[in-house]
Design a protein around this motif. Structure first.
Motif, mmCIF file in Angstrom:
data_model
loop_
_atom_site.group_PDB
_atom_site.id
_atom_site.type_symbol
_atom_site.label_atom_id
_atom_site.label_comp_id
_atom_site.label_asym_id
_atom_site.label_seq_id
_atom_site.Cartn_x
_atom_site.Cartn_y
_atom_site.Cartn_z
ATOM 1 N N LYS A 24 28.499 -3.346 -51.701
ATOM 2 C CA LYS A 24 27.791 -3.207 -50.429
ATOM 3 C C LYS A 24 26.423 -3.878 -50.537
ATOM 4 O O LYS A 24 25.802 -3.823 -51.594
ATOM 5 C CB LYS A 24 27.560 -1.734 -50.098
ATOM 6 N N GLN A 26 22.549 -3.887 -50.193
ATOM 7 C CA GLN A 26 21.517 -2.860 -50.186
ATOM 8 C C GLN A 26 20.209 -3.472 -49.695
ATOM 9 O O GLN A 26 19.904 -4.624 -50.002
ATOM 10 C CB GLN A 26 21.315 -2.296 -51.595
ATOM 11 N N ARG A 80 26.807 8.005 -43.977
ATOM 12 C CA ARG A 80 25.717 7.019 -43.907
ATOM 13 C C ARG A 80 26.025 5.795 -44.765
ATOM 14 O O ARG A 80 26.696 5.902 -45.780
ATOM 15 C CB ARG A 80 24.416 7.644 -44.370
ATOM 16 N N HIS A 81 25.502 4.641 -44.347
ATOM 17 C CA HIS A 81 25.727 3.399 -45.091
ATOM 18 C C HIS A 81 25.193 3.504 -46.517
ATOM 19 O O HIS A 81 25.723 2.902 -47.438
ATOM 20 C CB HIS A 81 25.063 2.220 -44.374
ATOM 21 N N SER A 82 24.174 4.286 -46.727
ATOM 22 C CA SER A 82 23.561 4.403 -48.049
ATOM 23 C C SER A 82 24.424 5.179 -49.046
ATOM 24 O O SER A 82 24.153 5.158 -50.240
ATOM 25 C CB SER A 82 22.191 5.071 -47.931
ATOM 26 N N ASP A 83 25.475 5.859 -48.584
ATOM 27 C CA ASP A 83 26.357 6.594 -49.495
ATOM 28 C C ASP A 83 27.120 5.587 -50.354
ATOM 29 O O ASP A 83 27.883 4.769 -49.825
ATOM 30 C CB ASP A 83 27.325 7.471 -48.706
ATOM 31 N N PRO A 84 26.959 5.621 -51.678
ATOM 32 C CA PRO A 84 27.593 4.612 -52.537
ATOM 33 C C PRO A 84 29.104 4.750 -52.667
ATOM 34 O O PRO A 84 29.774 3.819 -53.088
ATOM 35 C CB PRO A 84 26.919 4.813 -53.887
#
Length: 111
Positions: A24, A26, A80-84
């Motif tokens: 993804k 970052q 959320r997009h930040s969830d790896p």
């Protein structure tokens, strides 16, 4: 075993038979790669995309809580997009997500 790939909205998930790799972009860091051994996961949550909303694929690990789903209308209940450990997917990736889950389930140890 053949590689299973999903092209998501902003990233990809690849499975090579042993490792799940989520790539993804970052903020201010370029692309970031998260690797998870398939034998270590507890499960995979898949919410299929519809014509109106994107879906998601979320990897669940032992001892960790599942990612919270966003409650805003525009997010459509995705993590959320930040969830790896999750990736937002478009409707055209629904079949690939089902194939990924099946491939991972075949490699996981049975209890």
């Amino acid at each position: 075993m053949a590689t299973s790939d999903i092209k998501g909205v902003q990233g990809t998930i690849a499975f090579d038979g042993e490792w799940i790799t989520i790539t993804k972009p970052q903020a201010r860091q370029g692309e970031r790669e998260f690797r998870i051994r398939a034998a270590d996961i507890t499960g995979i949550r898949v919410k299929p995309a519809t014509r109106l909303f994107y879906g998601y694929v979320h990897i669940i690990l032992p001892g960790s809580a599942a990612a919270a789903e966003s409650t805003s209308l525009s997010a459509g209940g995705r993590p959320r997009h930040s969830d790896p450990r999750s990736l937002t997917i478009p409707r055209r990736a629904n079949d690939a997500a089902v194939r990924l889950v099946a491939a991972v389930e075949q490699t996981r140890p049975t209890s």
